[in-house]
Design a protein around this motif. Sequence first.
Motif, PDB file in Angstrom:
ATOM      1  N   HIS A 171      10.399   9.943 -69.927  1.00  0.00           N
ATOM      2  CA  HIS A 171      11.636  10.655 -69.637  1.00  0.00           C
ATOM      3  C   HIS A 171      11.497  11.328 -68.274  1.00  0.00           C
ATOM      4  O   HIS A 171      10.688  12.237 -68.115  1.00  0.00           O
ATOM      5  N   GLN A 172      12.274  10.865 -67.288  1.00  0.00           N
ATOM      6  CA  GLN A 172      12.220  11.480 -65.962  1.00  0.00           C
ATOM      7  C   GLN A 172      12.941  12.814 -65.992  1.00  0.00           C
ATOM      8  O   GLN A 172      14.061  12.922 -66.488  1.00  0.00           O
ATOM      9  N   LEU A 173      12.300  13.833 -65.441  1.00  0.00           N
ATOM     10  CA  LEU A 173      12.806  15.191 -65.545  1.00  0.00           C
ATOM     11  C   LEU A 173      13.557  15.656 -64.307  1.00  0.00           C
ATOM     12  O   LEU A 173      14.717  16.040 -64.381  1.00  0.00           O
ATOM     13  N   MET A 174      12.879  15.645 -63.151  1.00  0.00           N
ATOM     14  CA  MET A 174      13.477  16.213 -61.949  1.00  0.00           C
ATOM     15  C   MET A 174      12.635  15.848 -60.748  1.00  0.00           C
ATOM     16  O   MET A 174      11.517  15.324 -60.881  1.00  0.00           O
ATOM     17  N   THR A 175      13.156  16.140 -59.565  1.00  0.00           N
ATOM     18  CA  THR A 175      12.409  16.026 -58.326  1.00  0.00           C
ATOM     19  C   THR A 175      12.463  17.369 -57.602  1.00  0.00           C
ATOM     20  O   THR A 175      13.548  17.945 -57.435  1.00  0.00           O
TER      21      THR A 175
END
Length: 328
Positions: free
Chosen positions: A36-40
Amino acid sequence: MTNRGAVVGPGAQAGRPVDPVAAFLAVLELGAVESHQLMTLTDEELYALTGEYPQFGGFPHLDSLPPDQRVLARDTAYRSMLARDVIRPAGSSWCPVVDVCTRPDIVGTLQVRRLAPQAVSARRTTVGEAETLVAHILDYAQAALLETIDARGAHTFTVMPLAHAFDALGGFCDPDRVAEPDLVKSAEHRRAVNTAEVLRGVESLGDIEHDARAVTVLHGFSKHEWMHPADSIEALTGSPSAVLDSDGAPLLERRSTVYAAADRVEVATPRWKGPILDLVRVDRSQLLEHIQAYLTPRLGLSEELIAKHYAAATARLHGPAPRPAGRR
């Protein structure tokens, strides 16, 4: 800052303070089954949020700036987050220790990043490009937080099951999948070089030094218990094999380099004593086995080697060491 996560927890509404424990558990829950990609976050934002410089994994953009410009970049990012209500100040000036972050996803991600007992960074260099992948490993939860750092200083965070992190690191070290599926072990696939002689130009790493299309330096550390409980942390001062993290905990380290050419992959591992590198041509399973060690508690090091690390770390202040602490 970009946000792709969907972490929900206390503080998500009404501007209430975020519960760091709930945020931590919410991030881990997202990665329990799938990635699950969260943020940059940028270098500057991470510096403003954590107050730590330098950091494991590096700050590519900030590292290229003079010290005074780093501070200016950090302060600019801080003011931007203030304007967006990402941070609420506790005082009149920047202070990440007491300032309040209003985003549960950011709080949870930074908590996982800080509390992971083990991490491995993979710094890959190709022609004209450099990229770093850091796996923050929580083996007790069978989860990992992957931090991908590009040359611009953008840090993209993805939480995932530990097995997915294993696959991601393997693909990162061998991006073109050139490691043979099955290589018969033989003496011709193994050699040793003296790094001191390499620096003097007397020896070389061989053809792989020129043939490699991607060179990845692996650096792992573990905070899993390995020092004797009665020993002082000061025993680590000056040790080449152990350092202290920001919390003062002793770290066990492991390093190696993966060379990926057009038709083969070789792994270079430094020996415990002496300036010797062992270079081994590996197939796909052997490469993955090498990477697996970095994801295993205490970096997959043998009790014998840990004892040598321990003895070197304690000898300066305590004389001959008794024996290292047992495995947790």
